[in-house]
Each structure stands twice: as C-alpha cells, then as structure tokens.
Design a protein around this motif. Structure first.
Motif, PDB file in Angstrom:
ATOM      1  N   MET A 113       0.841  -1.194   0.000  1.00 31.34           N
ATOM      2  CA  MET A 113       0.000   0.000   0.000  1.00 31.34           C
ATOM      3  C   MET A 113       0.879   1.248   0.000  1.00 31.34           C
ATOM      4  O   MET A 113       1.878   1.319   0.702  1.00 31.34           O
ATOM      5  CB  MET A 113      -0.904   0.030   1.235  1.00 31.34           C
ATOM      6  N   LYS A 114       0.473   2.243  -0.795  1.00 26.90           N
ATOM      7  CA  LYS A 114       1.168   3.527  -0.840  1.00 26.90           C
ATOM      8  C   LYS A 114       0.162   4.640  -0.557  1.00 26.90           C
ATOM      9  O   LYS A 114      -0.962   4.609  -1.079  1.00 26.90           O
ATOM     10  CB  LYS A 114       1.833   3.740  -2.194  1.00 26.90           C
ATOM     11  N   ILE A 115       0.583   5.594   0.237  1.00 27.06           N
ATOM     12  CA  ILE A 115      -0.270   6.729   0.591  1.00 27.06           C
ATOM     13  C   ILE A 115       0.444   8.027   0.226  1.00 27.06           C
ATOM     14  O   ILE A 115       1.539   8.293   0.705  1.00 27.06           O
ATOM     15  CB  ILE A 115      -0.607   6.737   2.089  1.00 27.06           C
ATOM     16  N   GLN A 124      -0.101  12.019  -9.837  1.00 24.50           N
ATOM     17  CA  GLN A 124      -0.244  10.732 -10.520  1.00 24.50           C
ATOM     18  C   GLN A 124      -1.148   9.819  -9.694  1.00 24.50           C
ATOM     19  O   GLN A 124      -1.388  10.055  -8.513  1.00 24.50           O
ATOM     20  CB  GLN A 124       1.126  10.062 -10.682  1.00 24.50           C
ATOM     21  N   GLU A 125      -1.625   8.761 -10.328  1.00 20.40           N
ATOM     22  CA  GLU A 125      -2.583   7.878  -9.670  1.00 20.40           C
ATOM     23  C   GLU A 125      -1.938   6.593  -9.156  1.00 20.40           C
ATOM     24  O   GLU A 125      -2.610   5.586  -8.967  1.00 20.40           O
ATOM     25  CB  GLU A 125      -3.723   7.542 -10.629  1.00 20.40           C
ATOM     26  N   PHE A 126      -0.629   6.620  -8.866  1.00 17.91           N
ATOM     27  CA  PHE A 126       0.032   5.393  -8.415  1.00 17.91           C
ATOM     28  C   PHE A 126      -0.292   4.991  -6.982  1.00 17.91           C
ATOM     29  O   PHE A 126      -0.210   3.811  -6.641  1.00 17.91           O
ATOM     30  CB  PHE A 126       1.556   5.522  -8.589  1.00 17.91           C
ATOM     31  N   PRO A 127      -0.660   5.908  -6.062  1.00 20.00           N
ATOM     32  CA  PRO A 127      -0.868   5.477  -4.679  1.00 20.00           C
ATOM     33  C   PRO A 127      -2.209   4.777  -4.475  1.00 20.00           C
ATOM     34  O   PRO A 127      -3.138   4.894  -5.284  1.00 20.00           O
ATOM     35  CB  PRO A 127      -0.833   6.796  -3.884  1.00 20.00           C
ATOM     36  N   THR A 128      -2.330   4.064  -3.363  1.00 19.10           N
ATOM     37  CA  THR A 128      -3.577   3.425  -2.970  1.00 19.10           C
ATOM     38  C   THR A 128      -4.532   4.470  -2.392  1.00 19.10           C
ATOM     39  O   THR A 128      -5.733   4.443  -2.667  1.00 19.10           O
ATOM     40  CB  THR A 128      -3.311   2.343  -1.902  1.00 19.10           C
ATOM     41  N   ILE A 129      -4.007   5.355  -1.573  1.00 21.35           N
ATOM     42  CA  ILE A 129      -4.781   6.442  -0.962  1.00 21.35           C
ATOM     43  C   ILE A 129      -4.090   7.758  -1.306  1.00 21.35           C
ATOM     44  O   ILE A 129      -2.873   7.862  -1.207  1.00 21.35           O
ATOM     45  CB  ILE A 129      -4.870   6.286   0.567  1.00 21.35           C
TER      46      ILE A 129
END
Length: 336
Positions: A113-115, A124-129
């Motif tokens: 998980m990346k926040i 960019q839309e790479f994180p989970t939250i």
C-alpha cells in the motif's frame, strides 16, 4: 472527522513495516513533514523509517536528521526497507520520478500500500490512498491535519510540532505567500499551544549564514543578476566555476530568487545554477497573473506551484540564459 484521514490512521495501525519517503533535493517541507509523521506514528505505537534520496541542506540539521536514511549513503539499508515495507508514505511529491531514478525503481517495484500526502498540482494515480490538497500551504500542514482529523490532536507536542512548524514556515516564505489561509494560522496556533518554540526556530533558520554563502549571494546580486526591464523579470545564472569559487554548499542559493523578487515592481525571478552535471532552475513569481509552473513544465522539465516551481536544463548556462530570454515574452506581459 475526515474519513480519509481515519483510513490512513487505520493503515498505520495495521502496518508492521512503514517507510516514509520524500522528493529528491529535500527542503524544509519534505523534511519537516517526514519527521512530524514519523513521531506521530511512534506515538501510535508503531515503528517507521524515513528514506530520502539525498541529504537535506545543512541549515535543517537542527531537527536531528539522523532519523533519515539516505539512499545516497546507505543504499542497501534503504533497499531492504523498501522490500520489507507493507506501507509506504509518499510525502510532498506527486509523481514517482520526483524521488530520483534510483528510488523511483524501488518505489514502483514495491507492491505494498502507498499513501500520497501532497499539495502540488496534477498528482499521478500510483498510490492506494491520495490526499492531494493544492489549497494547503504545505505538506506539513496536511500532516497536522492527519493528526487532528483522525482524532489525535491530544498527541501533538513540541517534538511532533517543531518539524511541522518548520515545514509550514519554509514552504510559505515565512507566511508571506498567498497559500497561507485562515486554516494555516489555526494549525500554527495548535502547534504553538503544543509547545513549539517558534522564536527559536526563526532564529535557528535565519542566523545560520556562512561568510562564503553571503559572499556568493552578494556576487550573484551585484555581478550576475540581469533584469529584463520590459517584463520586470530578474535572471541570475551561476556557473559551476562560480559556485566553486565561493565554496558552494547545498542550500546556498535557495534564497536568491526570493531576494531578487523583493525588488520593487519585480514580477518574477529565475535562478539557474550548474550543479551535478545539469542546470538546476528555481522559479519564483508574484500574483495570479504571473504563474511560473507552466513555463517550468513546458520548457524546463519541471513544475510545481503557480508562484514557486523548479526545473532543469541540459544546455550550458549561457544557452539556458538565451533560451530564457527568448521564451519570457511568451509568458510575461510586456510593460509598455
């Protein structure tokens, strides 16, 4: 209570190995938000490690940067931290390439998980939250919001609050930028109530000049600054040889753009210096009518805030100067 912040708190509590990251060429906001988040996580009874690409400027050393592992100094330890992580925080940046090529690989390969907590445009839309608030003064302010909005305002103390105050202070130009809103001052009041010694922070940050730094700044302003009178834009080019002449250290040119921008009537100031094999560029401007982020993005592989952006050039200093002069008429209205 903000549900996203509660979700982040739940992710922290559930994680067993947390890594906190920030962008390359760290500044007061990225360091302050990283340390503030680390201390908050520890208050929640969890452990975390901060991994930054490279060292922050020396004037931030008073915040005890020993808590930060540098990829440039401890590559194996940082790689291990990424491989073991089940939660990665991405602070003060909106795209994976902002952490530098080496850390970008580690970040993109991590399957956990990346926040993202950030205040720059176009994330960019790479994180989970994602917490992306471009109206916030700084990422440090958003970390303070995380603490308050997740119901843990009582945990705020001087240890957590001091780096957060530094982050807000440095990213707002000592509270002078238009990004400072009523909520910013409400957060600052909470930090002062928590025990932050704001006067000591200002003294520490402002009274750290070296003789070589002041001489470099004096040389830059008196010998190198060129003002395009028809556009009220100041340009300050510095070569590698000139930096070496004044024993340049990281951070020595950070205030030059704001210094030039303080000239009466100046719309924008652009400082570019030859470091690490490229030309690094700092853009600063005043007012909604003089944004510099699009200029930086379209021509100098950069971007950032409307009035404070960064960029780079692979041309020579002289070629970069000439390119600047050609392009400025397209982005700044001529004064008749």
């Amino acid at each position: 209570m903000n549900n996203t912040y509660k979700e982040i708190e739940a992710a922290i509590v559930a994680a067993s190995s947390i890594v906190i990251t920030a962008h390359k060429s760290a500044d007061g906001d990225s360091v302050g938000s990283s340390l503030g988040l680390l201390y908050f996580i520890e208050k929640l009874g969890r452990k975390a490690v901060i991994c930054h690409p490279d060292k922050a400027p020396d004037f931030l050393d008073f915040m005890d940067l020993s808590h930060i592992m540098l990829l440039s100094d401890e590559p194996e330890n940082v790689r291990n931290a990424f491989q073991q992580a089940d939660l990665i925080f991405c602070l003060d940046y909106n795209a994976t390439d902002r952490v530098g090529a080496e850390m970008q690989v580690l970040l993109e390969e991590a399957a956990c998980m990346k926040i993202m907590i950030d205040h720059h445009l176009n994330p960019q839309e790479f994180p989970t939250i994602v917490v992306s608030d471009t109206t916030a003064s700084s990422t440090a302010q958003l970390i303070a919001e995380l603490i308050v909005q997740s119901g843990h305002a009582a945990l705020l103390d001087a240890k957590i609050g001091t780096p957060l105050y530094v982050g807000i202070l440095t990213d707002t130009g000592s509270f002078r930028f238009s990004s400072v809103l009523p909520r910013t001052h409400e957060i600052l009041a909470m930090l002062l109530a928590a025990g932050v010694q704001h006067h000591l922070i200002h003294e520490t940050l402002n009274d750290t000049n070296t003789v070589s730094r002041l001489r470099l700044q004096g040389y830059a302003m008196s010998e190198k600054m060129e003002i395009l009178d028809h556009y009220n834009v100041a340009l300050i080019p510095l070569t590698k040889e000139e930096l070496e002449k004044f024993h340049y250290k990281k951070g020595d040119t950070d205030s030059l753009a704001n210094l030039a921008l303080s000239i009466k009537g100046m719309k924008a100031a652009i400082v570019f210096s030859e470091r690490d094999g490229i030309i690094k560029i700092s853009f600063r401007s005043k007012g909604k009518e003089n944004p510099v982020n699009v200029f930086a993005s379209e021509h100098f592989n950069g971007g950032g805030h409307a009035n404070a952006s960064g960029g780079m050039s692979e041309l020579t200093v002289q070629e970069t100067l000439e390119k600047m002069k050609r392009l400025i008429p397209e982005y700044f209205k001529k004064i008749e």
